[in-house]
Design a protein around this motif. Structure first.
Motif, PDB file in Angstrom:
ATOM      1  N   LEU A   9     -13.373  -6.720  -2.531  1.00 23.47           N
ATOM      2  CA  LEU A   9     -13.816  -5.229  -2.505  1.00 23.47           C
ATOM      3  C   LEU A   9     -12.816  -4.289  -2.562  1.00 23.47           C
ATOM      4  O   LEU A   9     -12.266  -3.104  -3.562  1.00 23.47           O
ATOM      5  N   LEU A  10     -11.036  -4.742  -1.782  1.00 23.60           N
ATOM      6  CA  LEU A  10     -10.237  -3.834  -2.306  1.00 23.60           C
ATOM      7  C   LEU A  10      -9.508  -4.363  -3.145  1.00 23.60           C
ATOM      8  O   LEU A  10      -9.275  -2.769  -4.266  1.00 23.60           O
ATOM      9  N   ALA A  11     -10.006  -5.035  -4.358  1.00 26.41           N
ATOM     10  CA  ALA A  11      -9.459  -5.623  -6.020  1.00 26.41           C
ATOM     11  C   ALA A  11     -10.220  -4.309  -6.769  1.00 26.41           C
ATOM     12  O   ALA A  11     -10.201  -3.463  -7.172  1.00 26.41           O
ATOM     13  N   LYS A  12     -11.536  -4.512  -6.128  1.00 26.76           N
ATOM     14  CA  LYS A  12     -13.037  -3.414  -7.319  1.00 26.76           C
ATOM     15  C   LYS A  12     -12.161  -2.015  -6.676  1.00 26.76           C
ATOM     16  O   LYS A  12     -12.694  -0.904  -7.660  1.00 26.76           O
ATOM     17  N   GLU A  13     -12.000  -1.777  -5.289  1.00 29.93           N
ATOM     18  CA  GLU A  13     -12.036  -0.619  -5.243  1.00 29.93           C
ATOM     19  C   GLU A  13     -10.609  -0.089  -5.971  1.00 29.93           C
ATOM     20  O   GLU A  13     -11.013   0.999  -5.970  1.00 29.93           O
ATOM     21  N   ALA A  14      -9.628  -0.933  -6.206  1.00 28.29           N
ATOM     22  CA  ALA A  14      -8.731  -0.011  -6.106  1.00 28.29           C
ATOM     23  C   ALA A  14      -8.692   0.008  -7.631  1.00 28.29           C
ATOM     24  O   ALA A  14      -8.216   1.105  -8.128  1.00 28.29           O
ATOM     25  N   ILE A  28      -6.491  10.512  -5.685  1.00 29.63           N
ATOM     26  CA  ILE A  28      -6.536   9.139  -5.434  1.00 29.63           C
ATOM     27  C   ILE A  28      -6.040   9.006  -4.029  1.00 29.63           C
ATOM     28  O   ILE A  28      -5.804   7.985  -3.276  1.00 29.63           O
ATOM     29  N   SER A  29      -4.857  10.211  -4.104  1.00 26.79           N
ATOM     30  CA  SER A  29      -3.134  10.111  -2.470  1.00 26.79           C
ATOM     31  C   SER A  29      -4.473  10.266  -1.620  1.00 26.79           C
ATOM     32  O   SER A  29      -3.743   9.381  -0.359  1.00 26.79           O
ATOM     33  N   GLU A  30      -5.580  10.711  -1.489  1.00 27.62           N
ATOM     34  CA  GLU A  30      -5.935  10.634   0.084  1.00 27.62           C
ATOM     35  C   GLU A  30      -6.603   8.894   0.522  1.00 27.62           C
ATOM     36  O   GLU A  30      -6.287   8.604   1.475  1.00 27.62           O
ATOM     37  N   LYS A  31      -6.231   8.041  -0.465  1.00 31.84           N
ATOM     38  CA  LYS A  31      -6.148   7.044   0.289  1.00 31.84           C
ATOM     39  C   LYS A  31      -5.136   5.747  -0.257  1.00 31.84           C
ATOM     40  O   LYS A  31      -4.512   5.414   1.103  1.00 31.84           O
ATOM     41  N   TYR A  32      -3.869   6.196  -1.245  1.00 37.34           N
ATOM     42  CA  TYR A  32      -2.637   5.641  -0.855  1.00 37.34           C
ATOM     43  C   TYR A  32      -2.062   6.765  -1.884  1.00 37.34           C
ATOM     44  O   TYR A  32      -2.473   7.023  -2.851  1.00 37.34           O
ATOM     45  N   PRO A  33      -0.451   6.089  -1.578  1.00 35.36           N
ATOM     46  CA  PRO A  33       0.234   7.579  -2.523  1.00 35.36           C
ATOM     47  C   PRO A  33       0.322   6.074  -4.274  1.00 35.36           C
ATOM     48  O   PRO A  33       0.058   5.034  -4.175  1.00 35.36           O
ATOM     49  N   VAL A  86      -1.896  -1.411  -1.014  1.00 39.42           N
ATOM     50  CA  VAL A  86      -3.487  -0.999  -1.110  1.00 39.42           C
ATOM     51  C   VAL A  86      -3.949  -2.024  -0.563  1.00 39.42           C
ATOM     52  O   VAL A  86      -5.088  -2.287   0.104  1.00 39.42           O
ATOM     53  N   TYR A  87      -3.447  -3.808  -0.776  1.00 43.41           N
ATOM     54  CA  TYR A  87      -3.398  -4.444   0.373  1.00 43.41           C
ATOM     55  C   TYR A  87      -3.271  -4.747   1.858  1.00 43.41           C
ATOM     56  O   TYR A  87      -3.838  -5.338   2.238  1.00 43.41           O
ATOM     57  N   GLN A  88      -3.049  -3.450   2.118  1.00 46.64           N
ATOM     58  CA  GLN A  88      -2.650  -3.538   4.090  1.00 46.64           C
ATOM     59  C   GLN A  88      -3.740  -3.381   4.440  1.00 46.64           C
ATOM     60  O   GLN A  88      -3.516  -4.494   5.098  1.00 46.64           O
ATOM     61  N   PRO A  89      -4.669  -3.044   4.577  1.00 48.01           N
ATOM     62  CA  PRO A  89      -6.208  -3.434   5.344  1.00 48.01           C
ATOM     63  C   PRO A  89      -6.600  -4.556   5.693  1.00 48.01           C
ATOM     64  O   PRO A  89      -7.213  -5.061   6.067  1.00 48.01           O
ATOM     65  N   LEU A  90      -6.350  -4.977   4.244  1.00 44.20           N
ATOM     66  CA  LEU A  90      -6.705  -6.676   4.285  1.00 44.20           C
ATOM     67  C   LEU A  90      -5.823  -7.088   5.700  1.00 44.20           C
ATOM     68  O   LEU A  90      -6.327  -8.329   5.864  1.00 44.20           O
ATOM     69  N   ASN A  91      -4.310  -7.273   5.450  1.00 45.90           N
ATOM     70  CA  ASN A  91      -3.402  -7.623   6.906  1.00 45.90           C
ATOM     71  C   ASN A  91      -4.490  -7.807   7.890  1.00 45.90           C
ATOM     72  O   ASN A  91      -4.213  -8.241   8.638  1.00 45.90           O
ATOM     73  N   ASP A  92      -4.274  -6.377   7.757  1.00 45.96           N
ATOM     74  CA  ASP A  92      -4.662  -5.600   9.498  1.00 45.96           C
ATOM     75  C   ASP A  92      -6.187  -6.757   9.565  1.00 45.96           C
ATOM     76  O   ASP A  92      -6.853  -7.157  10.858  1.00 45.96           O
ATOM     77  N   LEU A  93      -7.313  -6.588   8.209  1.00 47.79           N
ATOM     78  CA  LEU A  93      -8.607  -7.747   9.134  1.00 47.79           C
ATOM     79  C   LEU A  93      -8.516  -8.666   9.089  1.00 47.79           C
ATOM     80  O   LEU A  93      -9.427  -9.172  10.339  1.00 47.79           O
TER      81      LEU A  93
END
Length: 589
Positions: free
Chosen positions: A35-40, A191-196, A280-287
């Protein structure tokens, strides 16, 4: 391994529950990663596409401006003075805030009018934008710096034709890129609202203008492409793909979109939007950390819950199994008088009510089906016999009123005998449908049987324009009653012939399997309407004017006796296919 039922349930439950937890964890992790990859991919691609669309609109407006300028009545008039042309150019650039200035050149490349009045008489014949304009093209240059302007510009050019369509010069305005970058920065902020993100405009040679340094152009393509982990070939390949491109060092991901040309351009242009992979993938490590904690708690809870469940369920479930087995053997279902938890007692009582309901429903279904079939049978018999009886009664009344005439009596008698024979045929078909026959089962070569049937049927059929084809070329052995199977096939062939309006073809093919053979009889007749197809096979249901609706029903009955199957598939307007499933061995009989 475990003698106790409770121990076995506990052991297997732990295995069964732990595997789904593990699989669920892996699936959840991969799902989130996907999902993160698709979102990115969606975010960067949509951002880059939005930039491309905005750039396209922006540049298209500039092309429209230069086309409008090239048709100005002063500029297309060869007799207009230099001052008049200069005034028109100034009026244009002042009305459009994006432009630095504009020049008008003759066909030799000499500046004839200039908004700055500094370049009149200068030859710009070697400029690519002039050369393209001289060819009759609207042209859009790359971004570059000149001594005449303090910041990078993009030059436009378009041919100027007089009222007779003859080219008399070239007009070229130059506009600032700050407006273009402001537009792209606004899209990047979404776009920067999610990540720079970083964004660039780059041409096929790797020449890039960075937003961080809008007043400087990176003249070295090697440095730019190396920083991005790209080559010129990869740049073009990535632009033609919808996938994100990962830099060779693995730290960045990019979405690269090609800017579709809206005019002749010096090079291909691309919009590049990049982001840092770690962000981009930082939320995945937290999850992942949260999942490990949650799944540990869930797994321990499952162990405790399964243990308590097995302890409380084994005994009452065992009792319920015993009384259920007694019911299967025909004994009366009795609710256990042993105390258990409320839900189990409710289950016992509900099971008792269900057993009573099932018995009542079975009796009602049998009674209803019998009444329904009797009603259909009675209606069909009454309908089929009433018409001949009406005819016989009518002729008897005529004979009663007539004087004795031998010829008339013979004529009326023949009609009445015909109607009696018709009733006899119907009753015979009805008996054939109702009573079982003594089957004479034998090994049957289906190829030889069909060849014989084709010869006999083709010679006797009234449908001379019907072609009957047997595609079976090798012997195929079946086990059936030859006469009863012949009766079914002949009935199917007759129905197929009656479906043709003039001429047609009936084709017989065979599919084999270890225990059954499927004989497919396909015609290219008019087919059966869907609303009629669902009723085919019901006794007395027919769409024929002279039919009685017993033919297909009899065929189904015969195929059931032969331990086979009778199926009909049809598309209205395309034809009908009847599939006869025939056993190949007496072990199935």
């Amino acid at each position: 391994m475990f003698r106790s039922l409770q121990a076995r349930i506990l052991f297997y439950s732990l295995i069964i529950s732990s595997l789904p937890v593990l699989i669920l964890g892996i699936i959840s992790y991969e799902s989130q990663r996907s999902l993160l990859a698709k979102e990115a991919k969606s975010t960067l691609n949509s951002g880059s596409l939005n930039m491309v669309n905005e750039m396209y609109s922006y540049l298209n407006e500039r092309i429209s401006d230069v086309n409008l300028m090239s048709t100005n009545t002063i500029l297309i008039n060869p007799d207009s003075s230099k001052e008049e042309k200069t005034d028109e150019l100034k009026r244009f650039t002042e009305a459009k805030g994006e432009y630095f200035g504009a020049v008008y050149l003759d066909l030799e490349g000499t500046v004839m009018a200039d908004t700055s009045n500094k370049m009149v008489g200068t030859s710009l014949a070697n400029r690519i934008w002039f050369q393209e304009g001289l060819k009759g093209h609207e042209f859009l240059s790359d971004v570059y710096k000149t001594k005449a302007f303090a910041e990078p510009i993009i030059a436009l050019s378009a041919p100027v034709n007089d009222n007779k369509g003859k080219m008399i010069g070239v007009v070229s305005p130059a506009f600032r890129i700050s407006g273009l970058w402001d537009m792209m920065e606004k899209k990047a902020n979404d776009i920067s609202e999610k990540y720079p993100v970083n964004f660039y405009m780059i041409n096929q040679d790797g020449i890039m203008i960075s937003k961080k340094d809008p007043n400087g152009i990176h003249e070295s393509s090697n440095t730019t492409l190396e920083d991005m982990g790209l080559t010129k070939e990869k740049l073009l390949e990535s632009a033609n793909s919808n996938n994100l491109y990962s830099a060779e060092n693995g730290e960045k991901i990019y979405s690269i979109q090609y800017v579709q040309p809206i005019a002749q351009t010096e090079n291909k242009w691309f919009v590049v939007v990049g982001a840092d992979k770690k962000q981009v993938y930082q939320p995945l490590n937290d999850l992942l950390s949260r999942y490990l904690s949650i799944y540990t708690i869930v797994f321990m809870s499952i162990i405790l819950g399964v243990y308590l469940l097995t302890k409380s369920l084994v005994k009452p479930v065992h009792n319920l199994v015993e009384v259920t087995e007694d019911f299967i053997q025909g004994k009366e279902f009795v609710v256990s008088d042993k105390r258990s938890f409320v839900e189990m007692e409710k289950l016992n009582h509900a099971f008792l009510r269900m057993m009573d309901t099932i018995k009542d429903r079975e009796r009602e279904i049998v009674r209803t089906e019998k009444l329904k079939y009797v009603g259909q049978l009675a209606a069909g018999v009454a309908h089929e016999i009433r018409n001949p009886l009406t005819t016989i009664r009518g002729f008897l009344q005529l004979l009663k009123k007539q004087d004795y005439e031998k010829e008339l009596i013979e004529k009326y008698s023949d009609v009445m005998l015909g109607e009696v024979d018709r009733v006899n045929v119907f009753v015979t078909q009805l008996l054939d449908l109702a009573k079982p026959h003594q089957l004479e089962m034998e090994n049957l070569d289906l190829k030889e049987f069909l060849d014989e049937l084709v010869v006999v049927y083709s010679a006797s059929t009234l449908y001379k324009d019907v072609t009957l084809v047997n595609t079976l070329t090798e012997p195929v052995h079946t086990y059936s009653d030859k006469n009863r199977l012949r009766q079914v096939i002949l009935n199917v062939l007759n129905n197929s012939c009656e479906s043709f309006e003039s001429k047609g073809q009936i084709e017989m093919t065979v599919d084999t399997s270890p225990h059954y053979v499927q004989l497919k009889i396909r015609d290219d007749g008019k087919g059966i309407k869907p609303e009629n197809l669902k009723n085919i096979g019901m006794p007395f249901y027919t769409t024929k004017l002279k039919g009685n609706g017993l033919g297909v029903a009899t065929c189904i009955q015969i195929m059931d006796e032969l331990k086979g199957k009778f199926q009909i598939e049809s598309k209205y307007g395309q034809g009908t296919e009847v599939i006869l499933t025939i056993p190949t061995t007496n072990r199935l009989i």
